[in-house]
Design a protein around this motif. Structure first.
Motif, PDB file in Angstrom:
ATOM      1  N   LYS A  98       0.443  -1.225  -0.128  1.00 35.83           N
ATOM      2  CA  LYS A  98       0.108   0.080   0.178  1.00 35.83           C
ATOM      3  C   LYS A  98       0.524   1.299  -0.033  1.00 35.83           C
ATOM      4  O   LYS A  98      -0.100   2.278  -0.010  1.00 35.83           O
ATOM      5  N   SER A  99       2.000   1.236  -0.008  1.00 33.21           N
ATOM      6  CA  SER A  99       2.628   2.022   0.589  1.00 33.21           C
ATOM      7  C   SER A  99       3.346   2.603  -1.454  1.00 33.21           C
ATOM      8  O   SER A  99       3.722   1.402  -1.981  1.00 33.21           O
ATOM      9  N   ARG A 100       4.518   2.891  -1.459  1.00 36.90           N
ATOM     10  CA  ARG A 100       4.516   3.595  -3.053  1.00 36.90           C
ATOM     11  C   ARG A 100       5.749   3.003  -2.771  1.00 36.90           C
ATOM     12  O   ARG A 100       6.316   2.240  -3.493  1.00 36.90           O
ATOM     13  N   ALA A 128      -0.369  -7.625 -12.048  1.00 42.19           N
ATOM     14  CA  ALA A 128      -1.932  -6.717 -12.671  1.00 42.19           C
ATOM     15  C   ALA A 128      -2.649  -7.071 -11.706  1.00 42.19           C
ATOM     16  O   ALA A 128      -3.658  -6.695 -11.509  1.00 42.19           O
ATOM     17  N   GLY A 129      -2.593  -8.800 -11.470  1.00 43.13           N
ATOM     18  CA  GLY A 129      -3.932  -8.837 -10.427  1.00 43.13           C
ATOM     19  C   GLY A 129      -3.693  -7.515  -8.940  1.00 43.13           C
ATOM     20  O   GLY A 129      -4.546  -7.361  -8.045  1.00 43.13           O
ATOM     21  N   ILE A 130      -2.197  -7.652  -8.466  1.00 41.45           N
ATOM     22  CA  ILE A 130      -2.443  -6.402  -7.369  1.00 41.45           C
ATOM     23  C   ILE A 130      -2.887  -5.256  -7.492  1.00 41.45           C
ATOM     24  O   ILE A 130      -3.551  -4.738  -6.301  1.00 41.45           O
ATOM     25  N   TYR A 131      -3.001  -5.186  -8.730  1.00 45.72           N
ATOM     26  CA  TYR A 131      -3.783  -3.124  -9.176  1.00 45.72           C
ATOM     27  C   TYR A 131      -5.432  -4.124  -8.760  1.00 45.72           C
ATOM     28  O   TYR A 131      -5.855  -3.071  -8.438  1.00 45.72           O
ATOM     29  N   ALA A 132      -5.593  -4.605  -9.930  1.00 47.35           N
ATOM     30  CA  ALA A 132      -7.158  -5.823  -9.768  1.00 47.35           C
ATOM     31  C   ALA A 132      -7.869  -5.405  -8.650  1.00 47.35           C
ATOM     32  O   ALA A 132      -8.629  -4.994  -7.764  1.00 47.35           O
ATOM     33  N   ALA A 133      -7.300  -6.798  -7.745  1.00 47.02           N
ATOM     34  CA  ALA A 133      -7.261  -6.300  -5.628  1.00 47.02           C
ATOM     35  C   ALA A 133      -7.608  -5.820  -5.320  1.00 47.02           C
ATOM     36  O   ALA A 133      -8.726  -5.371  -4.571  1.00 47.02           O
ATOM     37  N   MET A 134      -6.417  -4.425  -5.000  1.00 48.80           N
ATOM     38  CA  MET A 134      -6.350  -3.548  -4.525  1.00 48.80           C
ATOM     39  C   MET A 134      -7.884  -2.889  -4.739  1.00 48.80           C
ATOM     40  O   MET A 134      -8.278  -2.156  -3.887  1.00 48.80           O
ATOM     41  N   VAL A 135      -7.394  -1.705  -6.053  1.00 49.35           N
ATOM     42  CA  VAL A 135      -8.870  -1.427  -6.636  1.00 49.35           C
ATOM     43  C   VAL A 135     -10.470  -1.739  -6.587  1.00 49.35           C
ATOM     44  O   VAL A 135     -10.930  -0.823  -5.395  1.00 49.35           O
ATOM     45  N   LEU A 136     -10.291  -2.668  -6.862  1.00 43.95           N
ATOM     46  CA  LEU A 136     -11.616  -3.267  -6.538  1.00 43.95           C
ATOM     47  C   LEU A 136     -12.182  -3.676  -5.391  1.00 43.95           C
ATOM     48  O   LEU A 136     -13.874  -3.964  -5.200  1.00 43.95           O
ATOM     49  N   ALA A 137     -11.868  -3.923  -4.294  1.00 41.25           N
ATOM     50  CA  ALA A 137     -11.978  -3.504  -2.865  1.00 41.25           C
ATOM     51  C   ALA A 137     -12.032  -3.008  -2.196  1.00 41.25           C
ATOM     52  O   ALA A 137     -11.986  -2.966  -1.313  1.00 41.25           O
ATOM     53  N   GLY A 138     -11.806  -1.841  -2.935  1.00 38.78           N
ATOM     54  CA  GLY A 138     -11.544  -0.221  -2.439  1.00 38.78           C
ATOM     55  C   GLY A 138      -9.865   0.000  -1.379  1.00 38.78           C
ATOM     56  O   GLY A 138     -10.903   0.095  -0.471  1.00 38.78           O
ATOM     57  N   GLU A 139      -9.411  -1.043  -1.416  1.00 40.72           N
ATOM     58  CA  GLU A 139      -7.986  -1.191  -0.614  1.00 40.72           C
ATOM     59  C   GLU A 139      -7.054   0.194  -0.456  1.00 40.72           C
ATOM     60  O   GLU A 139      -6.629   1.172   0.161  1.00 40.72           O
ATOM     61  N   VAL A 140      -7.510   1.060  -1.455  1.00 38.81           N
ATOM     62  CA  VAL A 140      -6.205   1.939  -2.663  1.00 38.81           C
ATOM     63  C   VAL A 140      -6.782   3.598  -2.902  1.00 38.81           C
ATOM     64  O   VAL A 140      -8.160   3.430  -2.836  1.00 38.81           O
ATOM     65  N   GLN A 163      -6.685   6.814  -5.223  1.00 38.84           N
ATOM     66  CA  GLN A 163      -6.449   7.986  -6.329  1.00 38.84           C
ATOM     67  C   GLN A 163      -4.389   7.592  -6.436  1.00 38.84           C
ATOM     68  O   GLN A 163      -4.421   7.070  -7.264  1.00 38.84           O
ATOM     69  N   GLU A 164      -4.169   8.298  -5.193  1.00 40.18           N
ATOM     70  CA  GLU A 164      -2.813   8.472  -5.034  1.00 40.18           C
ATOM     71  C   GLU A 164      -2.112   7.058  -5.224  1.00 40.18           C
ATOM     72  O   GLU A 164      -0.793   6.823  -6.343  1.00 40.18           O
ATOM     73  N   GLU A 206      -2.774   4.239  -6.749  1.00 36.41           N
ATOM     74  CA  GLU A 206      -2.753   4.324  -8.376  1.00 36.41           C
ATOM     75  C   GLU A 206      -1.826   4.872  -9.426  1.00 36.41           C
ATOM     76  O   GLU A 206      -1.861   4.034 -10.135  1.00 36.41           O
ATOM     77  N   GLN A 207      -1.311   6.285  -8.632  1.00 37.91           N
ATOM     78  CA  GLN A 207      -0.690   6.988 -10.090  1.00 37.91           C
ATOM     79  C   GLN A 207       0.721   6.173  -9.726  1.00 37.91           C
ATOM     80  O   GLN A 207       1.551   6.323 -10.455  1.00 37.91           O
ATOM     81  N   TRP A 208       1.304   6.236  -8.243  1.00 41.22           N
ATOM     82  CA  TRP A 208       2.477   5.083  -7.740  1.00 41.22           C
ATOM     83  C   TRP A 208       2.722   4.010  -9.452  1.00 41.22           C
ATOM     84  O   TRP A 208       3.431   3.832  -9.508  1.00 41.22           O
ATOM     85  N   TYR A 209       1.270   3.080  -8.807  1.00 40.93           N
ATOM     86  CA  TYR A 209       1.329   2.437  -9.651  1.00 40.93           C
ATOM     87  C   TYR A 209       1.521   2.595 -11.552  1.00 40.93           C
ATOM     88  O   TYR A 209       2.411   2.184 -11.811  1.00 40.93           O
ATOM     89  N   PHE A 210       0.330   3.838 -11.891  1.00 37.73           N
ATOM     90  CA  PHE A 210       0.559   3.833 -13.386  1.00 37.73           C
ATOM     91  C   PHE A 210       2.128   4.657 -14.140  1.00 37.73           C
ATOM     92  O   PHE A 210       2.428   4.520 -14.712  1.00 37.73           O
ATOM     93  N   ALA A 211       3.157   5.386 -12.989  1.00 43.54           N
ATOM     94  CA  ALA A 211       3.861   6.532 -12.675  1.00 43.54           C
ATOM     95  C   ALA A 211       5.151   4.905 -13.112  1.00 43.54           C
ATOM     96  O   ALA A 211       5.823   5.283 -13.491  1.00 43.54           O
ATOM     97  N   TRP A 212       4.995   3.683 -12.066  1.00 43.06           N
ATOM     98  CA  TRP A 212       6.252   3.260 -12.517  1.00 43.06           C
ATOM     99  C   TRP A 212       6.168   2.329 -13.943  1.00 43.06           C
ATOM    100  O   TRP A 212       7.276   1.645 -14.768  1.00 43.06           O
TER     101      TRP A 212
END
Length: 327
Positions: free
Chosen positions: A116-118, A142-154, A156-157, A159-165
């Motif tokens: 959950k941290s950068r 890819a699964g780490i993103y889908a799981a965390m986002v769809l479950a409401g665990e993270v 917008q910031e 998500e920005q870290w993920y996509f920046a990488w």
């Protein structure tokens, strides 16, 4: 024009055949139908959604599907239990299936909170084997993103870290992920299939690719070189991975557009030919493997969307990746 209705009837019979006695539970394979399992149940949800027959919210069958899927979650760490795939893949797969049912997991995904941290998400992405096992490892990346986002665990910031990488690691030669790893081990198709998984995350947030023209050039070259492993009359995910990739990239650039459309049509026609073969056989014929069937039906929805004049059907198939990420 290809009549897909006999195939869809066989799909519907197969879904019913995988259903076990407990309402809402499905098995991955008919021959292993003693009890419901996560992948069989999640695949049934995906298939029913795609063919437009998902039970409506409020019905007993809908409620049972939700409870069955939620029942595979482990309370201690929030991850989902199954006999196959990595814990992140099966968790993302279950959470994404619950999303189709307008539901969420019962417990927080505490077993994944270390990302959950950068620094945590960067370490996770960098720990994957991008050179030798990109396709398999993309289930985690890819699964780490889908799981965390769809479950409401993270938020917008995160998500920005993920996509920046991902933006930083896009390969300027092929367009795929990850730069420095494309030509160091696995076949190029494995990198295409891997990148497909990150692409649907990008599309979920309508983020542009850094190198869409290079994606086009790479995919066209792979077709010419015979590096797209299509099989006639077989179920699977190859057509889904390739078609989704080609269609998505074609929406971001006009680079070699005619050639790209020709490739889409060639693979689409290959799939329609396979559908005809797969529908053959006795009237009570069934598909044994729900997971591979899921890939083919989802790919068929794409073909219908871009080649409607070639598909004779009594329904419009729904594309799950247009709704939420992960497959």
């Amino acid at each position: 024009m290809t009549n897909i209705q006999p195939f869809l009837k066989k799909v519907r019979r197969s879904i019913d055949a995988h259903r076990i006695s407990t309402l809402g539970g499905y098995s991955h394979k008919i021959s292993e139908s003693l009890e419901a399992d996560l992948y069989g149940t999640a695949d049934a949800v995906i298939l029913l959604y795609t063919i437009g027959e998902l039970p409506p919210v409020g019905s007993s069958e809908h409620e049972s599907l939700v409870k069955t899927l939620q029942g595979f979650q482990q309370p201690d760490d929030g991850l989902f239990n199954a006999d196959s795939h990595h814990p992140v893949h099966r968790t993302a797969y279950a959470v994404a299936a619950l999303e189709l049912l307008d539901s969420k997991p019962c417990y927080p995904l505490t077993g994944l909170h270390h990302v959950k941290s950068r620094e945590g998400i960067q370490e996770w992405m960098e720990s994957l084997d991008w050179a030798q096992m990109p396709w398999r490892e993309s289930h985690k990346g890819a699964g780490i993103y889908a799981a965390m986002v769809l479950a409401g665990e993270v938020d917008q910031e995160w998500e920005q870290w993920y996509f920046a990488w991902l933006d930083q690691e896009a390969d300027p030669e092929t367009g795929f992920w990850r730069k420095g790893s494309i030509h160091n081990g696995a076949p190029l198709f494995h990198h295409l299939a891997s990148s497909f998984h990150y692409l649907f995350n990008q599309n979920y947030r309508k983020r542009p690719l850094r190198y869409p023209n290079q994606w086009v050039d790479t995919c066209l070259a792979m077709q010419v070189d015979g590096q797209i492993p299509l099989k006639a009359g077989a179920l699977g995910f190859v057509e889904l991975d390739v078609l989704y990739t080609l269609i998505s990239v074609g929406e971001q650039t006009q680079h070699r557009a005619n050639e790209l459309q020709a490739m889409i049509k060639a693979i689409g026609n290959h799939l329609l030919s396979s559908i005809t073969a797969l529908a053959d056989g006795p009237e009570d014929g069934l598909f044994e493997d729900m997971h591979s069937l899921c890939g083919t039906v989802c790919a068929l929805a794409l073909v219908q969307s871009v080649m409607p004049e070639q598909v004779n059907a009594n329904r419009v198939l729904q594309k799950i990746l247009d709704r939420r990420p992960f497959i």
